[in-house]
Enzyme design. Structure first.
Site, PDB file in Angstrom:
ATOM      1  CE  LYS A  21      -2.339   1.568   3.969  1.00  0.00           C
ATOM      2  NZ  LYS A  21      -2.221   2.463   4.500  1.00  0.00           N
ATOM      3  NE  ARG A  26       6.120   6.899   0.932  1.00  0.00           N
ATOM      4  CZ  ARG A  26       5.306   6.181   2.063  1.00  0.00           C
ATOM      5  NH1 ARG A  26       4.384   5.744   1.446  1.00  0.00           N
ATOM      6  NH2 ARG A  26       5.872   6.591   2.799  1.00  0.00           N
ATOM      7  N   GLY A  93      -5.194   8.166   4.491  1.00  0.00           N
ATOM      8  CA  GLY A  93      -4.581   9.053   5.842  1.00  0.00           C
ATOM      9  C   GLY A  93      -3.327   9.129   4.496  1.00  0.00           C
ATOM     10  CD  GLN A 167       0.203   8.330   6.738  1.00  0.00           C
ATOM     11  OE1 GLN A 167      -0.310   9.145   7.404  1.00  0.00           O
ATOM     12  NE2 GLN A 167      -0.124   7.462   6.801  1.00  0.00           N
ATOM     13  CG  ASP A 313       0.419   0.130   9.388  1.00  0.00           C
ATOM     14  OD1 ASP A 313       0.726   1.484   9.875  1.00  0.00           O
ATOM     15  OD2 ASP A 313       1.614   0.852   8.766  1.00  0.00           O
ATOM     16  CE  LYS A 340      -0.496   4.655  12.580  1.00  0.00           C
ATOM     17  NZ  LYS A 340       0.691   5.279  11.907  1.00  0.00           N
ATOM     18  NE  ARG A 344      -5.026   0.414  12.854  1.00  0.00           N
ATOM     19  CZ  ARG A 344      -4.274   0.708  11.871  1.00  0.00           C
ATOM     20  NH1 ARG A 344      -3.384   0.717  12.121  1.00  0.00           N
ATOM     21  NH2 ARG A 344      -4.861   0.605  10.739  1.00  0.00           N
ATOM     22  NE  ARG A 386      -2.333  -1.549   8.670  1.00  0.00           N
ATOM     23  CZ  ARG A 386      -1.919  -2.040   7.795  1.00  0.00           C
ATOM     24  NH1 ARG A 386      -1.633  -2.824   6.992  1.00  0.00           N
ATOM     25  NH2 ARG A 386      -1.545  -0.305   6.400  1.00  0.00           N
TER      26      ARG A 386
HETATM   27  C1  S3P Z   1       2.623   5.117   6.366  1.00  0.00           C
HETATM   28  C2  S3P Z   1       3.347   4.798   7.890  1.00  0.00           C
HETATM   29  C3  S3P Z   1       2.591   5.003   8.821  1.00  0.00           C
HETATM   30  C4  S3P Z   1       1.526   3.593   8.553  1.00  0.00           C
HETATM   31  C5  S3P Z   1       0.302   3.992   7.348  1.00  0.00           C
HETATM   32  C6  S3P Z   1       1.237   4.193   6.380  1.00  0.00           C
HETATM   33  C7  S3P Z   1       3.159   5.477   5.015  1.00  0.00           C
HETATM   34  O1  S3P Z   1       2.021   6.172   9.061  1.00  0.00           O
HETATM   35  O2  S3P Z   1       0.903   3.881   9.811  1.00  0.00           O
HETATM   36  O3  S3P Z   1      -0.386   3.141   7.282  1.00  0.00           O
HETATM   37  O4  S3P Z   1       3.239   4.996   4.039  1.00  0.00           O
HETATM   38  O5  S3P Z   1       3.770   6.638   4.698  1.00  0.00           O
HETATM   39  P1  S3P Z   1       2.370   7.473   9.930  1.00  0.00           P
HETATM   40  O6  S3P Z   1       3.171   8.272   9.157  1.00  0.00           O
HETATM   41  O7  S3P Z   1       1.597   8.311  10.410  1.00  0.00           O
HETATM   42  O8  S3P Z   1       3.175   7.327  11.044  1.00  0.00           O
END
Ligand code: S3P
Length: 426
Positions: A21, A26, A93, A167, A313, A340, A344, A386
């Site tokens: 994912k 990206r 997110g 992120q 995750d 999240k 969670r 999840r």
């Molecule tokens: C992700 C970063 C994580 C992860 C999310 C995907 C990413 O989140 O929990 O499922 O693809 O960069 P955070 O950046 O909020 O830690």
């Protein structure tokens, strides 16, 4: 959608998982602002990554999808168009946070929103650094979606991340693409580096020195052929399932083993898991290989400090394994779990309680004692993919059939989950 999961005696066989994912998001965003055509093989089948494709299309990028292959006609750094309606990030997110970095630098205004869960997730963490770069972003109560983004020319910054978040790192780096000069991001702990690898793959100059990442602005990004590795986070449900049922053996082929994600394997192995990797290679700068897991009674373990960010995750699945382990599982430094797709810590605790499992909850972590037996129960995903999958795996080891309410939430990252896990039951 409701699923009934029956206990199984053994899980056996080989699976190839949908594309990662994190990597899919990206590739979709970068190929859209690259010059020329990109072909992305094994693109994630999850709804989150479809949301990203929907947003990029709404921004004027020609994108087609045939099976798991996505073809993107990149429009170049300056080719995105103002969308005619609000952008919809759905439950994702990653979509709203990472794409906001790109949107903040466009010569147009737009609004990006999401579903009920996304509307409660914190956005100040991206608004703060993007505002420092000169962006103007309005959010509900200053911190929640929808985000109204007035794009403009941004200025490169040197930013120290207050939270460990790939992120947020990505939002700043993606905004930095549009800046003159070097954008620097400093991380408190190492987080997944898919953005850095993907940016290099598309032709950008990115240097990583430990936890300091430097991106040189206005790179020439060129479209290319890419293959997304299998999703290592999705693999955690199969690893845990195999470790719950004596006699099990599962081969998971073509999984992404990026060292910032593969800490999962070391963590399980540290507690006595029988896991090995085979056929290791590299695809588009990402390490890929097969994982072979066999049943072994797990000792248990402690997730804390930098490890928490690396396994964030996988914690719901690991909590399930902790309950049947010898020593149990302790999770610390995990306040991020509360923001999240669901809280969670709360949703794991509620389902554990329903399945007769004892668990002690802290504000930023929890402890699940070992040597416990899952009881048949009705559990709920609470709309979180999840949580749906972690408790489906717990149900495989329960003392009777279990019902998973809102089981369809799994399709956010892994629509094939129920079919694949049932396919391994013997
Ligand atoms: C992700 C970063 C994580 C992860 C999310 C995907 C990413 O989140 O929990 O499922 O693809 O960069 P955070 O950046 O909020 O830690």
């Amino acid at each position: 959608m409701v699923e009934t999961i029956h206990p199984v005696s053994v899980l056996e066989g080989a699976v190839r998982l949908p594309g990662d994912k994190a990597v899919s998001h990206r590739y979709a965003m970068l190929s859209s602002i690259a010059e020329g055509t990109s072909t992305i093989h094994n693109y994630s089948s999850g709804a989150d990554c479809a949301s990203t494709l929907g947003c990029m299309k709404a921004l004027g990028v020609p994108i087609t999808k045939e099976g798991k292959t996505v073809t993107v006609q990149g429009v170049g750094l300056d080719g995105l168009k103002a969308p005619s309606a609000k952008l919809d990030a759905g439950n994702s997110g990653s979509t709203i946070r990472m794409l906001s970095g790109i949107l903040a630098a466009q010569p147009f205004e737009c609004e990006i929103e999401g579903d009920e869960s996304l509307a409660k997730r914190p956005m100040a963490r991206i608004i703060t650094p993007l505002a420092q770069m000169g962006a103007q972003i309005e959010a509900k109560d200053g911190k929640y979606p929808p985000l109204h983004i007035h794009g403009r020319k941004l200025t490169a910054i040197d930013y120290t991340l207050p939270v460990a978040s790939a992120q947020v790192k990505t939002a700043v780096l993606f905004a930095g693409i549009y800046c003159d000069g070097a954008t620097i991001v400093r991380e408190p702990v190492l987080t997944r580096d898919h953005s850095e690898i993907a940016l290099r793959e598309f032709g950008a100059e990115v240097e990583s020195m430990g936890k300091v990442i430097t991106l040189h602005g206005r790179p020439k990004l060129t479209g290319r052929e890419l293959t997304v590795p299998g999703d290592i986070s999705s693999s955690s449900f199969f690893l845990v399932a195999a470790m719950l049922k004596p006699g099990s053996r599962i081969v998971i082929e073509g999984v992404g083993l990026n060292p910032t994600r593969a800490g999962l394997m070391d963590f399980l192995a540290g507690g006595g898991a029988k896991i090995r990797v085979a056929n290791i290679g590299q695809v588009n700068g990402e390490v890929v290989g097969d994982i072979v897991v066999e049943y072994a009674r797990w000792e248990g373990g402690i997730i804390e400090k930098a490890t928490t960010a690396q396994l964030i995750d996988e914690i719901p699945a690991l909590a399930v394994l902790g309950a049947t382990s010898k020593q149990g599982l302790t999770v610390r430094d995990a306040a991020e779990l509360r923001v999240k797709e669901t809280d969670r810590i709360a949703t794991v605790a509620e389902n554990m309680k329903r399945m007769g499992i004892e668990m002690q909850v802290e504000q930023d972590g929890f402890h699940v004692p070992g040597n416990q037996q899952f009881k048949a129960a009705t559990v709920d995903s609470f709309g979180d993919h999840r949580i749906a999958m972690a408790f489906s795996v717990a149900a495989l080891a329960a003392d009777g059939p279990c019902t998973i309410e809102d089981a369809g939430a799994a399709s956010v990252s892994f629509p094939e989950f129920y079919t694949m896990i049932r396919g391994l039951a013997r």
